[in-house]
Design a protein around this motif. Sequence first.
Motif, PDB file in Angstrom:
ATOM      1  N   PRO A  54      -2.077   3.217  -8.663  1.00  0.00           N
ATOM      2  CA  PRO A  54      -3.031   2.919  -7.598  1.00  0.00           C
ATOM      3  C   PRO A  54      -2.593   1.713  -6.769  1.00  0.00           C
ATOM      4  O   PRO A  54      -1.740   0.928  -7.190  1.00  0.00           O
ATOM      5  N   VAL A  55      -3.215   1.563  -5.590  1.00  0.00           N
ATOM      6  CA  VAL A  55      -3.030   0.355  -4.792  1.00  0.00           C
ATOM      7  C   VAL A  55      -3.880  -0.746  -5.418  1.00  0.00           C
ATOM      8  O   VAL A  55      -5.032  -0.520  -5.794  1.00  0.00           O
ATOM      9  N   VAL A  56      -3.304  -1.939  -5.575  1.00  0.00           N
ATOM     10  CA  VAL A  56      -4.014  -3.043  -6.217  1.00  0.00           C
ATOM     11  C   VAL A  56      -4.077  -4.233  -5.277  1.00  0.00           C
ATOM     12  O   VAL A  56      -3.432  -4.257  -4.223  1.00  0.00           O
ATOM     13  N   ASP A  57      -4.852  -5.234  -5.679  1.00  0.00           N
ATOM     14  CA  ASP A  57      -4.966  -6.470  -4.908  1.00  0.00           C
ATOM     15  C   ASP A  57      -4.986  -7.645  -5.877  1.00  0.00           C
ATOM     16  O   ASP A  57      -6.008  -8.283  -6.083  1.00  0.00           O
ATOM     17  N   TYR A  58      -3.836  -7.908  -6.499  1.00  0.00           N
ATOM     18  CA  TYR A  58      -3.735  -9.007  -7.449  1.00  0.00           C
ATOM     19  C   TYR A  58      -3.767 -10.346  -6.713  1.00  0.00           C
ATOM     20  O   TYR A  58      -3.151 -10.492  -5.640  1.00  0.00           O
TER      21      TYR A  58
ATOM     22  N   THR B 238       0.805  -1.225   0.000  1.00  0.00           N
ATOM     23  CA  THR B 238       0.000   0.000   0.000  1.00  0.00           C
ATOM     24  C   THR B 238       0.834   1.267   0.000  1.00  0.00           C
ATOM     25  O   THR B 238       0.299   2.345  -0.250  1.00  0.00           O
ATOM     26  N   SER B 239       2.119   1.149   0.286  1.00  0.00           N
ATOM     27  CA  SER B 239       2.985   2.324   0.241  1.00  0.00           C
ATOM     28  C   SER B 239       3.744   2.347  -1.079  1.00  0.00           C
ATOM     29  O   SER B 239       4.057   1.304  -1.652  1.00  0.00           O
ATOM     30  N   SER B 240       4.023   3.545  -1.574  1.00  0.00           N
ATOM     31  CA  SER B 240       4.809   3.740  -2.802  1.00  0.00           C
ATOM     32  C   SER B 240       4.165   3.099  -4.016  1.00  0.00           C
ATOM     33  O   SER B 240       4.860   2.685  -4.945  1.00  0.00           O
ATOM     34  N   ARG B 241       2.843   3.014  -4.024  1.00  0.00           N
ATOM     35  CA  ARG B 241       2.110   2.464  -5.155  1.00  0.00           C
ATOM     36  C   ARG B 241       0.893   3.344  -5.449  1.00  0.00           C
ATOM     37  O   ARG B 241       0.178   3.748  -4.534  1.00  0.00           O
TER      38      ARG B 241
END
Length: 403
Positions: A48-52, A43-46
Amino acid sequence: MTELPVLGPEDQRILGSLLEKQTTVPASYPLTANALRTACNQTSSRDPVVDYDQETVEQTARSLKERGLLRIVWADTGRRTLKYHQALDETLGLEPDERALLTVLLLRGAQAPGELRTRTERLHDFADRGDVEACLRRMAERPEPLVRELERRPGQQDRRWVHLLGPVADEAGPSAEPAVDRDAVLAGGAEARDAAVRSSYDDVAADYADHLADELLALPFERWLLDRVVAHAAGAAVVEVGSGPGHVTAYLAEGGADALGLDVSPAMVAEARRRFPDGTYEVGDLRGLSRPLTSHGWAAVLAWYSLIHLAASELPAAIAALVRPLAPGGWLVLGLHAGAEVRHLDEWFDQQVDLDVVLHEPAAVVGVVESAGLVDVEWYLRGPIAGRGETTQRLYVVGRKPA
């Protein structure tokens, strides 16, 4: 001439994550499938935040392997485990500085040069913002350009750059939030900024002191935090850098701390001495803070809204300068405005001023404090108190220097 690969969103995230981890955690690289999924979904340095899921990661990795952009290898030691290694830098023939910028552009989309310099600190040592801009120009002038500069949108202080390896979600969307370049405050140079800060506070000193000298009476949370500092110091030496009209330093002294106030504005120091004649106030710059004369280090160093005019790229060095003279076990206490904005003031307390106020994200500040070697880091975020005319969230961070 080699044609640039076209990367979809999943391709970009996987290759960007591998490029990043190859530099930041070389002992764990190449990455296992699980580690690669974690790197993609952090969740940091990304942005968008993803959930692959694992299947998405492995299928995308296999597709990249077929295109020669990724290698799947066996672990050298231990259990026979498949690991993933990016080959994008070889395909594109990237220099180290180009590699760092492309990594962050793949992971976070369109960004301004100041943001890129801050966000590549662990990947490459850019001397300054101009060094970043020179590298971007070089990448843009390749026979097959790797990046391009976007037009400035309303509300932006600086133009952003994007990579040209595939679609970028926030490249031109009209509803996207404008990027915040917290290094734009250095556009005229650090010395000019420092001079403007000093003269602005000199000009408003008397009115500022009239308005804020008794503010702690209406700030119970801040009093609670300062009381903790007093208890921790137990009569030892503490210093407030950027002490303004002196009221916070005076509060610490009244509680029993051996308190010193430092400020870059001579007029503010004069106000503090006039209002709190029993206190000790001196003109000084937080970046040159030394140890107290009476002990081997400060029991606490407070930067109470004194870092708010610094660019994001200046925070690591400034915080390191405050940590250095702390005694073992000493506390660093920060107070800042929180948010994603740079506010410019032309007028303040009916005086003409030239001030930029930088609002910082809590996670970014906490990360800098932890990188400075402090432990037991805690942070608090409170909303604005409308009755006081506040319009920003307030961030307080406390960290301890290891004994």
